[in-house]
Design an enzyme around this catalytic site. Sequence first.
Site, mmCIF file in Angstrom:
data_model
loop_
_atom_site.group_PDB
_atom_site.id
_atom_site.type_symbol
_atom_site.label_atom_id
_atom_site.label_comp_id
_atom_site.label_asym_id
_atom_site.label_seq_id
_atom_site.Cartn_x
_atom_site.Cartn_y
_atom_site.Cartn_z
ATOM 1 N N ASP A 169 11.322 58.757 51.772
ATOM 2 C CA ASP A 169 10.469 59.254 52.860
ATOM 3 C C ASP A 169 9.707 60.502 52.398
ATOM 4 O O ASP A 169 8.527 60.657 52.672
ATOM 5 C CB ASP A 169 11.336 59.568 54.082
ATOM 6 C CG ASP A 169 12.220 58.384 54.444
ATOM 7 O OD1 ASP A 169 11.668 57.334 54.782
ATOM 8 O OD2 ASP A 169 13.459 58.504 54.342
ATOM 9 N N HIS A 219 16.910 58.355 58.138
ATOM 10 C CA HIS A 219 16.034 57.401 57.461
ATOM 11 C C HIS A 219 15.820 56.215 58.417
ATOM 12 O O HIS A 219 16.469 55.184 58.324
ATOM 13 C CB HIS A 219 16.651 56.926 56.144
ATOM 14 C CG HIS A 219 15.858 55.825 55.504
ATOM 15 N ND1 HIS A 219 14.606 56.021 54.960
ATOM 16 C CD2 HIS A 219 16.122 54.504 55.360
ATOM 17 C CE1 HIS A 219 14.153 54.865 54.502
ATOM 18 N NE2 HIS A 219 15.038 53.934 54.742
#
Length: 326
Positions: free
Chosen positions: A157, A185
């Site tokens: 990410d 996440h």
Amino acid sequence: MTKPIRVAVTGAAGQISYSLLFRLAAGELYGPNQPIRLQLLEIPQAMGALEGVVMELSDCAFPTLDGVDIYDQPGAAFEGIQAAFLVGSRPRGPGMERSDLIQVNGPIFVGQGRALNHADSAVRILVVGNPCNTNCLIAMNNSDIPQDRFTAMMRLDQNRAMGMLAAKANRTAASVSHMVVWGNHSNNQYPDFENARIDGKPASEVINDQTWLRENFVKDIQNRGAVVIKARGASSAASAANAALEHMKSLINPTPGDDWYSAGICSKGEYGVEPGLIFGFPVRTDSQGNIQVVEGLPMSDWAKTKFDFVLDELRKEREVVKDLLR
Ligand SMILES: NC(=O)c1ccc[n+]([C@@H]2O[C@H](COP(=O)([O-])OP(=O)(O)OC[C@H]3O[C@@H](n4cnc5c(N)ncnc54)[C@H](O)[C@@H]3O)[C@@H](O)[C@H]2O)c1
């Protein structure tokens, strides 16, 4: 001759491992002078495919690869390891909700958490298999290994966010720093452009477009995984392997300058996150190998609502698996 370092990878016949194993074997984690021994774990049905991967590793003749052992049970696979990449888990099937996935994969991490007691006392553990923050929470709660050794992957990410800010600012990713992705996440993660920098300047000064930052950027990062699946017909693999490798490097090497990296680690109460949750924080590694949350980053009221939302999501995930936490 230098003693090899033992590294475990689970889900070793899967697509992320098909990139990760070759980079590990080539010496990318510990450098060209440190031999490593790979200890690979798979489920019994995938052992045939794993043998094929082992043949290919041999066919690369990597000078840093001391050897490869394969296992279909976690205990022996984790014997004496200094790094664990827990990649293996069941993928989300058609019609499966996130909570179903949590319940299917949770028990895997109970067994692997216990088996990690066979690891070296210096072990660093990275959970990649989704839902990675909560799987990490389960493994940590079922192991005697110190809590600060357990981490979950937010690095993909972070890298996605750096890549996207760089493209918007017409720079390379190397000019983006101080990027944290807070929380989970999941598609409720909060990629924090307010504290990010481009060429050392606040990202929101370089990209002077609050609407793009708050709307397009945040949503695009949150949904990037799904967009890659749609385009590629398979989920992110090489980029996930790259992130896993960078994450582990960041855990074992001091963090340069005053930068930080994103990792899911066990909260000690920082930023009001209750102790014990595996939460994506800005993290630094010091010269003794201790990892610490960078405290005191400012957040606008708008950012705080994003932060609180993802924190609440992780609390709910913990509630779903509470019977797996000892
Ligand atoms: N955190 C992140 O940023 C991130 C990014 C991408 C993917 N992921 C996750 O990583 C995981 C792996 O992705 P992939 O694309 O390699 O999937 P994959 O399906 O190609 O491979 C997963 C492998 O895990 C194995 N496996 C299943 N249960 C196991 C167990 N109990 N022990 C050992 N191995 C087991 C399977 O047999 C399979 O070979 C998925 O959960 C995926 O959602 C996380």
